[in-house]
Design a protein around this motif. Structure first.
Motif, PDB file in Angstrom:
ATOM      1  N   GLY A   1       0.802  -1.219   0.000  1.00 16.32           N
ATOM      2  CA  GLY A   1       0.000   0.000   0.000  1.00 16.32           C
ATOM      3  C   GLY A   1       0.831   1.263   0.000  1.00 16.32           C
ATOM      4  O   GLY A   1       0.376   2.324  -0.408  1.00 16.32           O
ATOM      5  N   MET A   2       2.078   1.165   0.463  1.00 13.22           N
ATOM      6  CA  MET A   2       3.029   2.285   0.540  1.00 13.22           C
ATOM      7  C   MET A   2       2.522   3.432   1.417  1.00 13.22           C
ATOM      8  O   MET A   2       2.251   3.239   2.571  1.00 13.22           O
TER       9      MET A   2
ATOM     10  N   GLY B   1      -5.517  -2.320   4.626  1.00 17.01           N
ATOM     11  CA  GLY B   1      -4.670  -3.208   3.832  1.00 17.01           C
ATOM     12  C   GLY B   1      -4.084  -2.557   2.596  1.00 17.01           C
ATOM     13  O   GLY B   1      -4.174  -1.344   2.392  1.00 17.01           O
ATOM     14  N   SER B   2      -3.461  -3.392   1.755  1.00 15.03           N
ATOM     15  CA  SER B   2      -2.790  -2.873   0.558  1.00 15.03           C
ATOM     16  C   SER B   2      -3.780  -2.344  -0.468  1.00 15.03           C
ATOM     17  O   SER B   2      -3.463  -1.467  -1.255  1.00 15.03           O
TER      18      SER B   2
ATOM     19  N   ARG C   1      -2.671   8.148   0.298  1.00 16.55           N
ATOM     20  CA  ARG C   1      -3.852   7.450  -0.245  1.00 16.55           C
ATOM     21  C   ARG C   1      -5.150   8.000   0.342  1.00 16.55           C
ATOM     22  O   ARG C   1      -6.212   7.911  -0.271  1.00 16.55           O
ATOM     23  N   LEU C   2      -5.064   8.545   1.568  1.00 15.02           N
ATOM     24  CA  LEU C   2      -6.273   9.067   2.205  1.00 15.02           C
ATOM     25  C   LEU C   2      -6.390  10.590   2.077  1.00 15.02           C
ATOM     26  O   LEU C   2      -7.405  11.169   2.493  1.00 15.02           O
TER      27      LEU C   2
ATOM     28  N   GLY D   1       0.270   5.512   3.168  1.00 17.53           N
ATOM     29  CA  GLY D   1      -1.127   5.511   3.608  1.00 17.53           C
ATOM     30  C   GLY D   1      -1.702   6.906   3.694  1.00 17.53           C
ATOM     31  O   GLY D   1      -2.877   7.129   3.360  1.00 17.53           O
TER      32      GLY D   1
ATOM     33  N   ASP E   1       5.797  -3.251   4.901  1.00 22.53           N
ATOM     34  CA  ASP E   1       4.845  -2.290   4.313  1.00 22.53           C
ATOM     35  C   ASP E   1       3.717  -2.101   5.321  1.00 22.53           C
ATOM     36  O   ASP E   1       2.847  -2.965   5.444  1.00 22.53           O
TER      37      ASP E   1
ATOM     38  N   LEU F   1      -0.455   7.074  11.065  1.00 16.56           N
ATOM     39  CA  LEU F   1       0.078   7.704   9.852  1.00 16.56           C
ATOM     40  C   LEU F   1       0.893   8.959  10.186  1.00 16.56           C
ATOM     41  O   LEU F   1       1.854   9.287   9.495  1.00 16.56           O
TER      42      LEU F   1
ATOM     43  N   GLU G   1       1.059  -0.362   5.500  1.00 21.75           N
ATOM     44  CA  GLU G   1      -0.333  -0.342   5.056  1.00 21.75           C
ATOM     45  C   GLU G   1      -0.925  -1.760   4.958  1.00 21.75           C
ATOM     46  O   GLU G   1      -2.113  -1.965   5.170  1.00 21.75           O
TER      47      GLU G   1
END
Lengths: 178, 498
Positions: free
Chosen positions: A46-47, B238-239, A52-53, A49, B230, A114, B232
């Motif tokens: 996911g790298m 999750g991923s 992504r949010l 986070g 990782d 995060l 996440e």
């Protein structure tokens, strides 16, 4: 109020549809739904986070809050109008608050991770994930208990049983007439 | 004991299959008419229904695909499992009581029978039956293929069957499935489900104990290894990200009450009041069995990252690799028997509802009556349906995977989106109309079909079934509110008020 619960359900679904639209139109983030692991084929990572949010975090939070509200509204719909007493509705309200509290704890502890990169563990998982695994599972237990323990009060009372027996007898009589 | 690992595993699976055959023969004596064949004469006790319900929920996907998904996308896939308490609660609040009442009142044999009685419409009956047939073909083909692949993997490890082919494995596994489903119908199906459910619960709890002992620090060490690689992947979304996760919560949580093979079981209990104990028992069983999904997935991802285990060729190898490395032969035997149990319990449920749709519902929707001598044709069509699905499975494996993949798209998500509004909401809201039901079902089928066929990828991991489900709910309620309030049959009106 609960006589029109179907309107609440419709409002929740329309709002969720609009949220999906807003999320779909939000600024995109590369690999927001994961990217292949550089070392291990078959794994996704996911790298970042927080990235992504960044554009959809609040929308996603609202989406799941509405979903939990929808779940409780549907359970209310499943109970006959005459049994939606204040006691029953108080139980449903408490169930919703319980699920929302778990969802808030999961979301906020993840946000905290995060920002800080630190987390403690609870029963094998990082705290935010423990809220997800154990919390989500337990979140609906009040609903399960209301169904099982309140079965003869809200779901299928002795009066309902009698009424259904009468209905069956009537159906047999009608079929004999035919 | 380690030297006899393969023999112990093969022995466990053979014992399990012999049990299925014996159950089929026993149930045949109790199957006298189509009501026995399709709904077990509505005479099942609470433990039987509870175990049948949860074991049909957790298919081979849960035992093979589930751990593979955790290996692949981390905690995202947990969302398919942890929603079970919500899903079962909604299913019982919305469906369990009224589906059972209408089934008895109108002598219904199938879900399309129920919707036809509720809406007074053969169009709705036809659409739901069609959805079921499409879904059943995809589901059955993938389940049979999974069963054959696992059987080949087990048998090829022995000297005697080292060169066994996939076709032979499809034939053997399908033959056992067909035998007990044809002879004993749903009675054989639910009683094998009971044993299947117990095996799955035992397998789940034993696997958890084994999994936590792989690393000295238990599950926490496994989580920490994944976190370091990782973060996440082991965090709540999750991923695959937040919207993929919440989409699964929606589709798998609410959608449970739209799965025909599950809610049909809610028509089979003897006493309505048993529902209050069936709900917690089903939930408990599911949680126990699902421990396997989570624990194997997490441990295998950590083990590969940590270098304890070589990277897997395919994520779906997670469960079998875990068993071969970490489980003792007896546990591996139980889990492999549990895997066959999971696959067969779902397959027999689908065979039953698919057969009902073909010989009972579609003819009734088109000509107003079902076929004569239903019990005989039920047996014939059960065998044919399984044979055609096995053919699809082999064709998919050797020639072209598109067809089965396409039919497979009519799986959980499509059932959820097209059946949930019509059944779960419609059984509790007198204002639901035929126009609303038809619009919702068709829109759900179309959206799922187009997204799958066109390979549309939505942003942030939003899934096609999620969009289809939200849309069908809005259309179902919206169109029903805009169209003329229906005049329900008096008996149905009374049931909806109880």
């Amino acid at each position: 109020m609960t006589k029109n619960v179907i309107y609440w359900i419709l409002a929740a679904c329309v709002s969720m549809g609009l949220l999906l639209l807003a999320i779909g139109m939000a600024d995109s983030v590369p690999n927001a739904s994961g990217q292949p692991h550089t070392k291990h084929p078959g794994m996704l990572i996911g790298m970042d986070g927080a990235a992504r949010l960044a554009h959809i975090g609040l929308l996603a939070f609202l989406f799941n809050s509405l979903l939990l509200t929808l779940i409780v509204c549907l359970c209310i719909l499943g109970v006959s109008e005459r049994y939606r007493s204040s006691k029953f509705l108080a139980g449903m309200g408490a169930s919703l608050l319980f699920m929302l509290a778990i969802w808030w704890m999961m979301f906020s502890t993840h946000q905290n991770f995060l920002q800080t990169g630190d987390t403690s563990y609870f029963m094998g998982f990082p705290v935010p994930t423990a809220w997800q695994v154990y919390g989500t599972w337990l979140g609906a237990i009040p609903l399960v208990m209301m169904y099982s323990c309140g079965f003869r009060k809200f779901i299928y009372t002795r009066d309902d049983e009698e009424e259904f027996k009468t209905l069956l007898e009537q159906a047999v009589l009608d079929s004999q007439k035919d | 004991m380690e030297a006899y690992r393969q023999e112990i595993i093969v022995g466990s699976v053979v014992l399990y299959m012999l049990f299925c055959i014996a159950t089929g023969l026993w149930a045949m004596r109790r199957t006298h008419d189509s009501s026995d064949f399709f709904v077990a004469g509505r005479g099942l006790g609470p433990i039987v229904v509870a175990l049948a319900l949860f074991s049909s929920t957790l298919s081979g996907f849960g035992f093979v695909g589930g751990p593979g998904l955790v290996y692949s996308i981390g905690v995202s896939s947990f969302w398919m499992v942890v929603i079970s308490s919500t899903g079962y609660a909604i299913g019982f609040f919305l469906v369990a009581k009224r589906i059972r009442m209408i089934a008895e009142l109108r002598d219904c044999l199938s879900l399309p029978d129920i919707v036809a009685a509720r809406y007074g419409s053969d169009t709705v009956r036809f659409l739901i039956a069609l959805t079921i047939v499409l879904g059943v073909m995809g589901y059955l083909a993938t389940q049979i293929l999974a069963m054959a692949v696992v059987m080949q993997a087990i048998l090829s490890g022995t000297e005697t069957f080292a060169d066994i082919g996939l076709v032979t494995c499809v034939v053997i596994s399908s033959a056992v499935l067909i035998f007990y489903c044809v002879t004993g119908g749903i009675i054989a199906s639910v009683y094998t489900d009971v044993v299947q459910g117990f095996i799955m619960m035992i397998a789940g709890s034993l696997i958890l104990m084994t999994a936590v002992s792989v690393f000295d620090g238990g599950m926490q060490e496994a989580s920490a290894i994944i976190l370091a690689d990782d973060s996440e992947a082991i965090m709540p979304f999750g991923s695959a990200g937040v919207m993929a996760s919440l989409g699964w919560f929606f589709v798998f949580g609410l959608g449970l009450a739209g799965q025909p093979h599950l809610i049909t079981k809610m028509m089979m209990n003897k006493k309505m009041s048993d529902n209050r104990s069936i709900l917690p028992m089903s939930l408990f069983g599911y949680v126990m069995a699902a421990l396997l999904w989570i624990s194997i997935g997490v441990v295998m991802r950590a083990a590969v990252i940590d270098g304890v285990v070589e990277p897997l060729a395919l994520p779906d190898d997670a469960a079998s690799t875990f068993l071969s490395i970490f489980a003792n032969p007896f546990l591996a035997g139980i889990v492999f028997a549990g895997l066959f149990a999971a696959i067969m319990s779902t397959s027999d449920a689908f065979l039953n509802i698919g057969t009902a749709a073909i010989i009972h519902d579609i003819p009734k929707a088109l000509s107003g009556k079902s076929v004569e001598n239903e019990l005989f044709w039920a047996r014939v069509v059960t065998a044919l349906l399984a044979a055609v699905a096995a053919g699809f499975a082999l064709y998919s494996h050797y020639a072209d995977a598109t067809l089965v993949a396409l039919l497979g798209a009519f799986g959980w998500g499509t059932f959820a989106a097209s059946i949930f509004p019509v059944v779960a909401v419609g059984l509790n809201w007198q204002g639901a109309t035929v126009a609303g039901a038809v619009t919702a079902t068709i829109s759900a089928l179309l959206i799922n079909f187009v997204v799958q066929l066109a390979g549309i990828v939505l942003p942030y991991g939003i899934s096609g079934p999620l969009v289809a489900f939200v849309t069908s709910m809005i259309l179902f309620i919206g169109v029903s509110l805009l169209t003329k309030k229906p005049e329900l049959a008096p008996d149905i009106q009374r049931v909806l008020r109880i």
